[in-house]
Motif scaffolding. Structure first.
Motif, mmCIF file in Angstrom:
data_model
loop_
_atom_site.group_PDB
_atom_site.id
_atom_site.type_symbol
_atom_site.label_atom_id
_atom_site.label_comp_id
_atom_site.label_asym_id
_atom_site.label_seq_id
_atom_site.Cartn_x
_atom_site.Cartn_y
_atom_site.Cartn_z
ATOM 1 N N SER A 215 -5.709 5.385 4.408
ATOM 2 C CA SER A 215 -4.807 4.379 3.837
ATOM 3 C C SER A 215 -4.108 3.653 4.978
ATOM 4 O O SER A 215 -3.746 4.282 5.978
ATOM 5 C CB SER A 215 -3.736 5.030 2.951
ATOM 6 O OG SER A 215 -4.340 5.757 1.899
ATOM 7 N N THR B 92 -8.001 1.954 -0.251
ATOM 8 C CA THR B 92 -6.663 1.769 0.328
ATOM 9 C C THR B 92 -6.714 1.691 1.861
ATOM 10 O O THR B 92 -5.675 1.663 2.510
ATOM 11 C CB THR B 92 -5.703 2.905 -0.095
ATOM 12 O OG1 THR B 92 -6.274 4.154 0.342
ATOM 13 C CG2 THR B 92 -5.491 2.949 -1.598
ATOM 14 N N ASN C 56 0.853 -1.192 0.000
ATOM 15 C CA ASN C 56 0.000 0.000 0.000
ATOM 16 C C ASN C 56 0.893 1.247 0.000
ATOM 17 O O ASN C 56 2.121 1.147 -0.076
ATOM 18 C CB ASN C 56 -0.911 -0.037 1.242
ATOM 19 C CG ASN C 56 -2.204 0.728 1.020
ATOM 20 O OD1 ASN C 56 -2.305 1.556 0.106
ATOM 21 N ND2 ASN C 56 -3.192 0.471 1.844
#
Ligand SMILES: NC(=O)c1ccc[n+]([C@@H]2O[C@H](COP(=O)([O-])OP(=O)(O)OC[C@H]3O[C@@H](n4cnc5c(N)ncnc54)[C@H](OP(=O)(O)O)[C@@H]3O)[C@@H](O)[C@H]2O)c1
Length: 280
Positions: free
Chosen positions: A158, A248, A130
């Motif tokens: 995220s 994400t 990520n």
């Protein structure tokens, strides 16, 4: 006998800690970059994605390779497919650094590289990290110096990952065949918004940092103003779409599976890079 590990991008964000991890484990490492910058304990070798004539010497004596594309390149298929092919021809195992979420759509160029690797017949492991925590002291550092992070993330979160956790996952994938033929989605332990990241940064480096959500065009203009080529600026803007959509924010246990350890949090990353983040 072939037993060396070739690390592409060896002096970069992931490559550096990966080479160090492998050397600590007693592996023989060929550290590849265009400049072949010396890395203590490793054999440095010239490698340029754009110059296939550099591939044979780089692959000499190698049975495993860490393949990634450095920052700043948009032509991922054009540059990566010949490297995958060169590895497959030599039956070199490839651990490929892809990107989180590319498996959502087979038309995404990085996914197409993954598919080519899967079909190549050579042993492989795919790692899909990520967003890196480390972007805060690289991409977003100039903004932090001015007390502001401005990205088109809206309120999206995220699960940022520390490059050391990517490197340790990569070392595990390179040094055992237990994970061969699989793909791993690498994340940090929790999803964090840019507003929360700015708050963590402010507290740790003792300086007010604001988060300003901006639109794609403003972001692209800002990057071009800072010297980023237009096509790469547009690419960077495009990859914030999944952030705004919340894609994400997913958290996996794949770092733990590969390394046996939980991944580092964003707060840990910030604390351990406080000096670099504070320096103007
Ligand atoms: N940043 C993120 O949040 C994020 C998230 C997910 C995935 N990714 C992916 O991760 C990759 C970037 O990883 P990274 O940050 O570790 O890379 P990086 O630090 O940008 O890589 C730099 C390294 O690559 C070498 N290099 C540069 N151009 C080269 C060329 N033409 N041929 C051979 N070597 C070259 C550099 O040495 P020389 O200059 O001496 O050649 C250096 O060793 C990107 O593909 C990106 O899509 C990034």
């Amino acid at each position: 006998m072939s037993h060396k590990i070739l690390v592409l991008g060896a002096t970069g964000n992931v490559g550096q800690p990966l080479v160090q991890t492998l050397l600590r484990q007693g592996q023989q490492v060929k550290a590849a970059s265009r400049s072949a910058k010396p890395v203590a304990g490793a054999e440095s070798v010239v490698f340029d994605y754009a110059r296939p004539e550099t591939f044979p010497a780089a692959f000499e004596g190698v049975d495993r390779a860490y393949v990634m594309l450095p920052t700043g390149y948009v032509n991922s298929k054009e540059l990566l497919l010949p490297v995958i092919q060169a590895a497959a021809e030599r039956h070199v195992k490839v651990v490929f650094q892809s990107a989180f979420g590319v498996d959502a759509d087979d038309s995404i160029p990085y996914r197409q590289v993954e598919i080519a690797l899967e079909k190549s017949g050579t042993p492989f492991v795919i790692l899909r990290p990520n967003w890196f925590s480390d972007n805060f002291h690289t991409f977003w550092k100039a903004g932090i110096d001015h007390g502001q992070i401005a990205v088109p993330a809206a309120e999206g979160q995220s699960s940022f990952i520390d490059v050391r956790d990517i490197a340790e996952s990569a070392a595990a994938a390179l040094t055992t065949n237990r994970f061969d033929g699989q793909a791993f989605n690498l994340t940090g332990p929790e999803a964090v918004s840019y507003a929360k990241a700015a708050q963590i940064l402010s507290e740790v480096i003792c300086k007010p940092i604001a988060y300003t959500p901006i639109d794609d065009q403003t972001f692209i203009g800002m990057l071009i103003g800072a010297g980023v080529p237009g096509d790469y600026a547009s690419f960077l803007a495009s990859i914030f779409h999944p952030v705004r959509e919340g894609w994400t924010a997913a958290v996996t246990d794949h770092v733990q599976l590969l390394t046996g350890k939980p991944p580092r949090s964003l707060a840990t990353y910030v604390r351990e890079h406080a000096t670099a983040l504070r320096q103007a």
